[in-house]
Motif scaffolding. Structure first.
Motif, PDB file in Angstrom:
ATOM      1  N   LYS A 123       0.843  -1.206   0.000  1.00  0.00           N
ATOM      2  CA  LYS A 123       0.000   0.000   0.000  1.00  0.00           C
ATOM      3  C   LYS A 123       0.874   1.251   0.000  1.00  0.00           C
ATOM      4  CE  LYS A 123      -4.066  -1.970   2.282  1.00  0.00           C
ATOM      5  NZ  LYS A 123      -4.943  -1.817   1.099  1.00  0.00           N
ATOM      6  N   LEU A 124       1.976   1.185   0.749  1.00  0.00           N
ATOM      7  CA  LEU A 124       2.920   2.308   0.778  1.00  0.00           C
ATOM      8  C   LEU A 124       3.426   2.612  -0.629  1.00  0.00           C
ATOM      9  CD1 LEU A 124       5.828   2.935   3.242  1.00  0.00           C
ATOM     10  CD2 LEU A 124       6.336   2.682   0.818  1.00  0.00           C
ATOM     11  N   ARG A 125       3.841   1.584  -1.342  1.00  0.00           N
ATOM     12  CA  ARG A 125       4.373   1.783  -2.696  1.00  0.00           C
ATOM     13  C   ARG A 125       3.299   2.328  -3.625  1.00  0.00           C
ATOM     14  NH1 ARG A 125       8.928   0.208  -5.717  1.00  0.00           N
ATOM     15  NH2 ARG A 125       8.829   1.588  -7.511  1.00  0.00           N
ATOM     16  N   ASN A 126       2.072   1.833  -3.467  1.00  0.00           N
ATOM     17  CA  ASN A 126       0.977   2.306  -4.304  1.00  0.00           C
ATOM     18  C   ASN A 126       0.690   3.778  -4.058  1.00  0.00           C
ATOM     19  OD1 ASN A 126      -2.292   2.636  -4.524  1.00  0.00           O
ATOM     20  ND2 ASN A 126      -1.463   1.339  -6.140  1.00  0.00           N
ATOM     21  N   LEU A 127       0.700   4.187  -2.785  1.00  0.00           N
ATOM     22  CA  LEU A 127       0.449   5.588  -2.440  1.00  0.00           C
ATOM     23  C   LEU A 127       1.547   6.498  -2.990  1.00  0.00           C
ATOM     24  CD1 LEU A 127      -0.736   5.199   1.269  1.00  0.00           C
ATOM     25  CD2 LEU A 127      -2.137   5.944  -0.667  1.00  0.00           C
ATOM     26  N   LEU A 128       2.793   6.054  -2.885  1.00  0.00           N
ATOM     27  CA  LEU A 128       3.905   6.871  -3.382  1.00  0.00           C
ATOM     28  C   LEU A 128       3.899   6.943  -4.904  1.00  0.00           C
ATOM     29  CD1 LEU A 128       6.808   5.805  -0.988  1.00  0.00           C
ATOM     30  CD2 LEU A 128       5.383   7.853  -0.887  1.00  0.00           C
ATOM     31  N   ASP A 129       3.547   5.839  -5.562  1.00  0.00           N
ATOM     32  CA  ASP A 129       3.464   5.859  -7.022  1.00  0.00           C
ATOM     33  C   ASP A 129       2.369   6.813  -7.493  1.00  0.00           C
ATOM     34  OD1 ASP A 129       5.537   4.074  -7.301  1.00  0.00           O
ATOM     35  OD2 ASP A 129       4.249   2.315  -7.610  1.00  0.00           O
ATOM     36  N   THR A 130       1.262   6.841  -6.769  1.00  0.00           N
ATOM     37  CA  THR A 130       0.183   7.781  -7.105  1.00  0.00           C
ATOM     38  C   THR A 130       0.650   9.221  -6.933  1.00  0.00           C
ATOM     39  OG1 THR A 130      -1.487   6.162  -6.409  1.00  0.00           O
ATOM     40  CG2 THR A 130      -2.174   8.471  -6.559  1.00  0.00           C
ATOM     41  N   GLU A 131       1.400   9.463  -5.864  1.00  0.00           N
ATOM     42  CA  GLU A 131       1.953  10.801  -5.614  1.00  0.00           C
ATOM     43  C   GLU A 131       2.884  11.222  -6.741  1.00  0.00           C
ATOM     44  OE1 GLU A 131       2.672  14.259  -3.102  1.00  0.00           O
ATOM     45  OE2 GLU A 131       1.192  12.651  -2.966  1.00  0.00           O
ATOM     46  N   ILE A 132       3.728  10.294  -7.179  1.00  0.00           N
ATOM     47  CA  ILE A 132       4.672  10.601  -8.258  1.00  0.00           C
ATOM     48  C   ILE A 132       3.922  10.908  -9.551  1.00  0.00           C
ATOM     49  CG2 ILE A 132       6.483   9.634  -9.732  1.00  0.00           C
ATOM     50  CD1 ILE A 132       7.421   8.035  -7.281  1.00  0.00           C
ATOM     51  N   SER A 133       2.905  10.097  -9.854  1.00  0.00           N
ATOM     52  CA  SER A 133       2.133  10.311 -11.087  1.00  0.00           C
ATOM     53  C   SER A 133       1.443  11.668 -11.081  1.00  0.00           C
ATOM     54  CB  SER A 133       1.102   9.188 -11.250  1.00  0.00           C
ATOM     55  OG  SER A 133       1.730   7.937 -11.399  1.00  0.00           O
ATOM     56  N   ALA A 134       0.882  12.040  -9.936  1.00  0.00           N
ATOM     57  CA  ALA A 134       0.205  13.337  -9.834  1.00  0.00           C
ATOM     58  C   ALA A 134       1.202  14.477 -10.003  1.00  0.00           C
ATOM     59  CB  ALA A 134      -0.513  13.450  -8.492  1.00  0.00           C
ATOM     60  N   TYR A 135       2.366  14.349  -9.374  1.00  0.00           N
ATOM     61  CA  TYR A 135       3.399  15.385  -9.495  1.00  0.00           C
ATOM     62  C   TYR A 135       3.873  15.508 -10.943  1.00  0.00           C
ATOM     63  CZ  TYR A 135       8.102  17.395  -9.322  1.00  0.00           C
ATOM     64  OH  TYR A 135       9.223  18.150  -9.566  1.00  0.00           O
ATOM     65  N   GLU A 136       4.144  14.379 -11.580  1.00  0.00           N
ATOM     66  CA  GLU A 136       4.641  14.414 -12.956  1.00  0.00           C
ATOM     67  C   GLU A 136       3.604  15.010 -13.903  1.00  0.00           C
ATOM     68  OE1 GLU A 136       6.784  11.467 -16.220  1.00  0.00           O
ATOM     69  OE2 GLU A 136       5.715  10.603 -14.518  1.00  0.00           O
ATOM     70  N   ALA A 137       2.342  14.631 -13.720  1.00  0.00           N
ATOM     71  CA  ALA A 137       1.287  15.161 -14.585  1.00  0.00           C
ATOM     72  C   ALA A 137       1.171  16.674 -14.446  1.00  0.00           C
ATOM     73  CB  ALA A 137      -0.046  14.492 -14.263  1.00  0.00           C
ATOM     74  N   ALA A 138       1.216  17.169 -13.207  1.00  0.00           N
ATOM     75  CA  ALA A 138       1.094  18.611 -12.977  1.00  0.00           C
ATOM     76  C   ALA A 138       2.280  19.366 -13.570  1.00  0.00           C
ATOM     77  CB  ALA A 138       0.985  18.887 -11.476  1.00  0.00           C
ATOM     78  N   GLU A 139       3.492  18.827 -13.376  1.00  0.00           N
ATOM     79  CA  GLU A 139       4.674  19.500 -13.891  1.00  0.00           C
ATOM     80  C   GLU A 139       4.700  19.506 -15.417  1.00  0.00           C
ATOM     81  OE1 GLU A 139       7.571  20.804 -11.477  1.00  0.00           O
ATOM     82  OE2 GLU A 139       5.436  21.075 -11.059  1.00  0.00           O
ATOM     83  N   ARG A 140       4.326  18.406 -16.024  1.00  0.00           N
ATOM     84  CA  ARG A 140       4.356  18.337 -17.491  1.00  0.00           C
ATOM     85  C   ARG A 140       3.275  19.200 -18.117  1.00  0.00           C
ATOM     86  NH1 ARG A 140       8.158  15.143 -19.311  1.00  0.00           N
ATOM     87  NH2 ARG A 140       8.955  13.434 -18.013  1.00  0.00           N
ATOM     88  N   GLN A 141       2.153  19.361 -17.439  1.00  0.00           N
ATOM     89  CA  GLN A 141       1.133  20.288 -17.935  1.00  0.00           C
ATOM     90  C   GLN A 141       1.657  21.717 -17.920  1.00  0.00           C
ATOM     91  OE1 GLN A 141      -2.408  19.740 -15.632  1.00  0.00           O
ATOM     92  NE2 GLN A 141      -3.020  17.863 -16.684  1.00  0.00           N
ATOM     93  N   ALA A 142       2.411  22.059 -16.876  1.00  0.00           N
ATOM     94  CA  ALA A 142       2.993  23.401 -16.808  1.00  0.00           C
ATOM     95  C   ALA A 142       4.031  23.597 -17.912  1.00  0.00           C
ATOM     96  CB  ALA A 142       3.621  23.623 -15.436  1.00  0.00           C
ATOM     97  N   VAL A 143       4.854  22.587 -18.157  1.00  0.00           N
ATOM     98  CA  VAL A 143       5.865  22.678 -19.212  1.00  0.00           C
ATOM     99  C   VAL A 143       5.204  22.802 -20.583  1.00  0.00           C
ATOM    100  CG1 VAL A 143       7.720  21.421 -20.384  1.00  0.00           C
ATOM    101  CG2 VAL A 143       7.617  21.441 -17.889  1.00  0.00           C
ATOM    102  N   ARG A 144       4.045  22.192 -20.724  1.00  0.00           N
ATOM    103  CA  ARG A 144       3.378  22.156 -22.026  1.00  0.00           C
ATOM    104  C   ARG A 144       2.983  23.540 -22.534  1.00  0.00           C
ATOM    105  NH1 ARG A 144      -0.117  18.176 -20.874  1.00  0.00           N
ATOM    106  NH2 ARG A 144       1.566  16.686 -21.181  1.00  0.00           N
TER     107      ARG A 144
END
Length: 249
Positions: A123-144
């Protein structure tokens, strides 16, 4: 300070200006406020129309990374990983709380908190992976927004050229006004194509590389948190540290 980015921008602009001079043209002929306003303001408007305001502002703020990129935190993270592992092996998982309180990185704080709280490793790994995906999506939208600007600016430059030609056609009877219309027509195209290929696309690509590096570091940290939570062998964590330091040289 990233002097390579500054030098690249200067060389790109200098190449255009030197070429203009070698062709016998006047540098002042490239200074057309009307053309600049059409391309820059039009491009900003088009990008803002398709982007949420918060994302647009975030993308603009990220532009400072071109000349002042975030500090390289790989060595610091590697040391922290070693300290986390040693503390967990020697004093137990609960002892990681002091590292959690001392850390300034929100992602690392979250990972350590999940370990201290005794969350199931999967569950820990799943929560952290979700956090990473959300961070990456937000950052890449800004770069776009910079990629979008690079796509719009040449077309808006053509729009400026058409406006200039309309001015020319409306003043055929007045030769004194033909020059300014023709100048706006051609310089608008130069501004549109030049900004896209010398500024907007390079900025977008540079920011994407920085975001990729940040995401990679978070992925390694997430894997380390999982290893610590499962009590994996220290050798596994040492290999992750080696991977962290080997990347992006």
């Amino acid at each position: 300070m990233d002097w390579a980015s500054i030098a690249g921008l200067i060389l790109g602009v200098a190449g255009v200006l030197i070429g203009q001079g070698l062709e016998g043209g006047k540098l002042s002929s490239l200074l057309q406020p009307a053309a600049f306003a059409i391309v820059v303001i039009g491009t900003l408007g088009a990008v803002l129309l398709q982007t949420r305001p918060a994302t647009f502002v975030r993308g603009l703020r990220m532009a400072r990374w071109i000349v002042a990129p975030p500090p390289d935190s790989r060595i610091t993270l590697a040391r922290e990983i070693g300290a986390w592992n040693a503390t967990a092996k020697r004093d137990g998982m609960l002892a990681l709380e002091r590292h959690m309180l001392a850390s300034k990185d929100k992602f690392n704080v979250k990972g350590l908190r999940l370990i201290v709280d005794g969350i199931n490793p999967d569950k820990l790994r799943n929560l952290l992976d979700t956090e990473i995906s959300a961070y990456e999506a937000a950052e890449r939208q800004a770069v776009r927004i910079w990629e979008s600007a690079a796509g719009y600016s040449p077309t808006i430059g053509i729009l400026g050229a058409v406006l200039g030609l309309i001015q020319v056609m409306e003043n055929l009877a007045d030769p004194a006004k033909l020059g300014s219309g023709i100048a706006i027509a051609f310089v608008s195209t130069i501004y549109g194509v030049g900004l896209a290929n010398l500024v907007f696309y390079p900025i977008a690509n540079k920011l994407k590389n920085i975001v990729t590096q940040h995401v990679h570091q978070q992925e390694i940290a997430a894997a380390v948190f999982y290893d610590i939570a499962t009590g994996d062998h220290s050798r596994v964590i040492d290999e992750r540290i080696a991977t962290l330091l080997r990347e992006y040289h």
